[in-house]
Design a protein around this motif. Structure first.
Motif, PDB file in Angstrom:
ATOM      1  N   MET A 191      14.250 -13.443  65.726  1.00  0.00           N
ATOM      2  CA  MET A 191      13.967 -13.077  67.110  1.00  0.00           C
ATOM      3  C   MET A 191      15.161 -13.342  68.031  1.00  0.00           C
ATOM      4  SD  MET A 191      10.072 -14.451  67.456  1.00  0.00           S
ATOM      5  CE  MET A 191       9.743 -13.522  68.951  1.00  0.00           C
ATOM      6  N   ARG A 243      12.732  -8.105  74.326  1.00  0.00           N
ATOM      7  CA  ARG A 243      11.877  -9.281  74.221  1.00  0.00           C
ATOM      8  C   ARG A 243      10.388  -8.949  74.286  1.00  0.00           C
ATOM      9  NH1 ARG A 243      14.680 -12.785  71.528  1.00  0.00           N
ATOM     10  NH2 ARG A 243      16.585 -13.486  72.542  1.00  0.00           N
ATOM     11  N   MET A 289       9.067  -8.267  70.778  1.00  0.00           N
ATOM     12  CA  MET A 289       9.019  -9.348  69.794  1.00  0.00           C
ATOM     13  C   MET A 289       8.451 -10.592  70.475  1.00  0.00           C
ATOM     14  SD  MET A 289      13.116 -10.199  69.422  1.00  0.00           S
ATOM     15  CE  MET A 289      13.592  -8.685  68.616  1.00  0.00           C
ATOM     16  N   GLN A 290       7.268 -11.003  70.048  1.00  0.00           N
ATOM     17  CA  GLN A 290       6.563 -12.115  70.674  1.00  0.00           C
ATOM     18  C   GLN A 290       6.248 -13.192  69.636  1.00  0.00           C
ATOM     19  OE1 GLN A 290       5.566 -12.492  74.160  1.00  0.00           O
ATOM     20  NE2 GLN A 290       7.215 -10.991  74.209  1.00  0.00           N
ATOM     21  N   ILE A 291       5.901 -14.392  70.130  1.00  0.00           N
ATOM     22  CA  ILE A 291       5.621 -15.512  69.238  1.00  0.00           C
ATOM     23  C   ILE A 291       4.378 -16.262  69.713  1.00  0.00           C
ATOM     24  CG2 ILE A 291       7.173 -17.076  70.482  1.00  0.00           C
ATOM     25  CD1 ILE A 291       7.896 -18.273  67.689  1.00  0.00           C
TER      26      ILE A 291
END
Length: 536
Positions: free
Chosen positions: A330, A358, A361-363
């Motif tokens: 990431m 961003r 793409m996440q967490i």
């Protein structure tokens, strides 16, 4: 058999804003000398409050009623002098979240020697040798070099092992373990349980074991107390409880397990992200000039690919490089090698150029309570990304937040509440909603179910599976719970100390592992209930 701990008609009330609520309602149980008693139940059932009551570790807003005796001494209403003598020496605790229990300003050596010096009078070289012995016992690699480390420099599992070492330092008569293996991978979990069993036998130690992992309870507890809404609804010998549960709640707990298989990925599914020969080494710097004297080799030569609608499970011991690999993908930490995201090589991109990516793409982190700001409402937390990335300008943000809350199983009417007003499972749903509202292409799930009850784990796995199928999400799923990995993952990567030991389809990894290390992981995860490991 004499009772080390005898709890009778225990009640605990909490006062807040002029009102009182009862968290524990007339609980009665005992722990005999050399016995392990397990307290099981879902979050909010009163397990931890009951345990903390034993030596009055509750806040001032709590009122304890009933009777708690330790070795015949009354703990309810006891003097602070007696409580200080008992705490940490006679009765010791292992807490669930080590990061909140360890001092971030002190090294491991200083924190461990403090208790040893206080209760055993050991100092200098003797104390240092004792600390090294404890760290080695709980599976800390290269213990001598770790003495100068701070808690933030350790992985979650390593921090938990340090907490266990601190609890066992003074050879307590009664060990109260509150979810002691939650953050540990399966092999270390088995080692820690065997360690506790060995120490229990040598020291004649008793244990009060609080957990939501019923596989551990079945193998290692002598008796079980099942708690629900502040009451013990069923109690008995472990084999009787598991073979013939009487209460509907106990039956529900025993039947909860993440099952099923992931939906197959279409053959033409596009590649969302892939890496080639990815390497992440952290320099070890010492001296006034901060010269590099070595490297922490977090990840060595990792190559992987994840497609839309696909889940790549990453498993391995704590500190093996699982999270580091995902963070590098990431572009949240530096690395060497190739990182390709949606067809573009982003490895050399600067922060400004990365910013538009961003949202894609996440967490979702392991501990939602730590990753959600206590000062922000649920609406503010979930909607924050909408403001940062300008997603769907012109749409009403509250309406969008309400939609995603419904989608993840939360009541939109609660969006103006704060994280502390939600259960652990609900907070994890908030964290998932915060990531999903941006409609990302890649989601990193870093131990998203490890701190959750079994019943809630099943719900979260089903939710993640539904969201993936609906939006074609690519998941990187990091976990030490191999049963959850098997239920959710299409492919699996096995890591050990920075190296990719094995990679392949889910069925191949689980049913026909090629390496001894993978076979050891599978044995620890799936043979726990049937193995002949020593009982605690």
């Amino acid at each position: 058999m004499s009772a080390v701990l005898d709890v009778r008609d225990l009640t605990v009330d909490f006062r807040q804003d002029g009102t009182s609520s009862r968290a524990v309602k007339g609980v009665t149980f005992h722990v005999n000398k050399g016995e392990t008693v397990a307290l099981v139940g879902e979050s909010g059932s009163g397990k931890s409050v009951t345990a903390l009551s034993t030596v009055n570790l509750l806040p001032n807003s709590a009122t304890i009623g009933g009777s708690i005796t330790y070795d015949g001494q009354q703990m309810v209403g006891a003097s602070e002098k007696l409580l200080r003598k008992v705490r940490g020496n006679d009765i010791s605790f292992i807490f669930q979240e080590p990061m909140t229990s360890l001092n971030p300003l002190h090294t491991l050596e200083k924190q461990l020697t403090e208790s040893i010096a206080l209760h055993q009078g050991l100092r200098g070289g003797d104390a240092r040798r004792k600390v090294l012995e404890l760290l080695q016992q709980v599976g800390i690699h290269d213990a001598e070099n770790r003495l100068t480390s701070y808690p933030h420099q350790l992985s979650g599992g390593q921090r938990q092992r340090v907490m266990i070492a601190m609890a066992l330092a003074n050879g307590p008569e009664l060990l109260i373990a509150d979810e002691p293996t939650t953050a540990l991978d399966v092999t270390i979990q088995a080692q820690v349980l065997e360690l506790l069993a060995d120490l229990k036998t040598k020291l004649g130690m008793s244990m009060l074991f609080i957990t939501h992992d019923l596989a551990i309870v079945r193998k290692f507890a002598d008796r079980v107390c099942v708690m629900k809404d502040g009451e013990i609804v069923e109690e008995g010998i472990t084999t009787d409880i598991f073979d013939n549960p009487q209460h509907p709640y106990t039956q529900m707990l025993l039947g909860a397990e993440a099952v099923g298989v992931p939906v197959p990925v279409p053959a033409d599914a596009p590649v969302v992200a892939h890496t080639e020969n990815l390497k992440i080494w952290f320099p070890i710097q010492r001296g006034l000039l901060k010269r590099t004297v070595g490297y922490v080799k977090a990840v060595n030569d990792a190559t992987l690919e994840v497609r839309a609608g696909e889940t790549i499970g990453i498993v391995g011991e704590s500190g093996s490089g699982k999270t580091t690999l995902a963070l590098a993908m990431m572009r949240l930490i530096s690395s060497e090698g190739t990182i390709n995201f949606q067809g573009a090589d982003i490895h050399t991109w600067q922060k400004r150029r990365l910013r538009p990516l961003r949202r894609d793409m996440q967490i979702v982190f392991q501990d939602p309570f730590g990753s959600l700001s206590p000062r922000m409402s649920i609406y503010q937390i979930i909607a924050e990304g909408l403001g940062v990335h300008g997603v769907e300008p012109g749409r009403d943000k509250r309406e969008m937040v309400a939609e995603i809350m419904q989608e993840v199983g939360l009541d939109p009417a609660t969006m103006d509440r704060y994280p502390h007003e939600f259960s652990g499972g609900q907070r994890q749903r908030v964290a998932i909603a915060r990531a999903m509202i941006l409609r990302p292409k890649l989601v990193v799930l870093d131990e998203p179910t490890s701190a959750l009850d079994m019943t809630v784990q099943v719900q979260i796995v089903d939710l993640l599976r539904d969201l993936q199928q609906k939006y074609g999400l690519a998941y990187i799923f990091i976990s030490h719970d191999l049963k959850v990995v098997r239920a959710l993952s299409h492919k699996v990567i096995v890591m050990k100390r920075g190296d990719v030991m094995e990679m392949g389809d889910r069925d191949q990894i689980f049913d026909a592992p090629k390496t001894d290390y993978t076979r050891a992981l599978m044995a620890a995860a799936f043979d726990l209930e049937s193995s002949d490991a020593v009982a605690i």
